[in-house]
Motif scaffolding. Sequence first.
Motif, PDB file in Angstrom:
ATOM      1  N   ALA A  29      -0.320   4.679   1.984  1.00 33.22           N
ATOM      2  CA  ALA A  29      -1.062   3.499   2.433  1.00 33.22           C
ATOM      3  C   ALA A  29      -2.429   3.381   1.770  1.00 33.22           C
ATOM      4  CB  ALA A  29      -1.226   3.526   3.947  1.00 33.22           C
ATOM      5  N   ASN A  43       8.660  -2.308   3.924  1.00 28.46           N
ATOM      6  CA  ASN A  43       7.467  -1.501   3.672  1.00 28.46           C
ATOM      7  C   ASN A  43       7.694  -0.476   2.570  1.00 28.46           C
ATOM      8  OD1 ASN A  43       5.917  -2.789   5.706  1.00 28.46           O
ATOM      9  ND2 ASN A  43       6.938  -1.545   7.253  1.00 28.46           N
ATOM     10  N   SER A 103       4.253  -2.442  -2.367  1.00 29.46           N
ATOM     11  CA  SER A 103       2.906  -2.886  -2.004  1.00 29.46           C
ATOM     12  C   SER A 103       2.734  -4.378  -2.235  1.00 29.46           C
ATOM     13  CB  SER A 103       1.867  -2.127  -2.833  1.00 29.46           C
ATOM     14  OG  SER A 103       0.571  -2.627  -2.563  1.00 29.46           O
TER      15      SER A 103
END
Length: 449
Positions: A68, A276, A279
């Motif tokens: 992340a 997910n 990006s």
Amino acid sequence: MRPRIRGGRTTVLAALLSLALAAPIAAAQAQESPPTGPAPGAARDAELPHQYEVKGPATPTERTALTATGVSIDEVHARAVVITATRAQAAVVRQLGYTLRLLPDPPGATTASPKPRVKDFPAGYTNYHTYDEATKEIDALVAKYPAILSKQVIGTSHEGRNILALKLSKNVTKDEQEPEVLFTAHQHAREHLTVEMALYLLNEFTSKYGSDDRITKMLDSREIWIIPDLNPDGGEYDIASGRFRSWRKNRQPNAGTSQVGTDLNRNWDFKWGCCNGSSDDPGDETYRGPSAASAPEVQVVSKFVHSRNIGGKQQIKTAIDFHTYSELVLWPFGFTNDETGPGMTQDDHDTFATIGKNMAASNGYTPEQSSELYITDGAIDDWLWGDQKIFAYTFEMYPSSAGSGGFYPRDTVIPKETARNKDAVLKLLEISDCVYRSIGKEQEYCKEG
């Protein structure tokens, strides 16, 4: 390697980076500056990423949290990973409580020579082929072996370079009712060994036809397609300064930002951005693009694959997409941890796994479903299967670690590490007439008529 990214960086994370971490970043820059002096493009290249070893992440959940920050994961071990990150991203990773160790840049990333050869590989890497050199070698092979090798320009890259599809077959000018097999290479710019893999196959299949029994039989009974360079713009950019830039994406500008490039292997139109596994930040290495198949290179190859669907029947039965590094054989799905998924039965999964393990037993790679490390979406092997039911694999080639060369192994390894995959490639070719034979179900799935 195919880092599996969960989501882009958040605004909060960016604020944390720019405000709270200014001092750690400056300290890191002072500590981690490249050891050599300025070189052409040094001011620009100072912002390029580096590789770091991160101690601690041991589970998919921990690796997911790590990504992340906007880094890519290049290598996974039991209780550590290797990431590619800017110094800013590395500082954020430290804020998560991890210890980072800056790894040495490849020898060609900085140069002792004040006048490196621009637009070419650095010393120690000059046996790798530039785009022009590869094109000339391909043209020479087509001229030498016109009966079994032909060339098509199937489209162009963002910057206008030709994307080629080479066909190998006994009757190369005819479209025969034979199983077709596709090999693709160089989606990621810094993975230059994959172009050498494609050139190796072209040279091996042409020069050994008639003398190598297995190759001869395959060209007599298969139609083999090789697309040797999906990302010629990125590859040329990676070496344009005379030293490596560790560039991954293509060179397509992103509207409304100063960031350049889409990760081609997150841009395919199957489960694009679904899970997910990529990006949404144009500055990240795994940026999936503004929409599915927005990259011209992906559009070109997608159109080519669809063109092999004749009369509602896809002629391409199997495929390998070559990447570096980590020495892995991967198969779909990447977007889910489940063994099966849309359009994939247990028999399909078992066939994927059996063939994958057989190939890995040949080249010494580690076989696994793509999602076993962490999730990806919009990848080519998922698309080839999910869209066209092609049994598609990803090979992560040599080396196994950053310490052995990472994305930039010396050119002395090219002969060994390309030839290492010959038997695995032939195994796939040989099973491509009936992949279900690998699980003993040819009578159920492969009957004629």
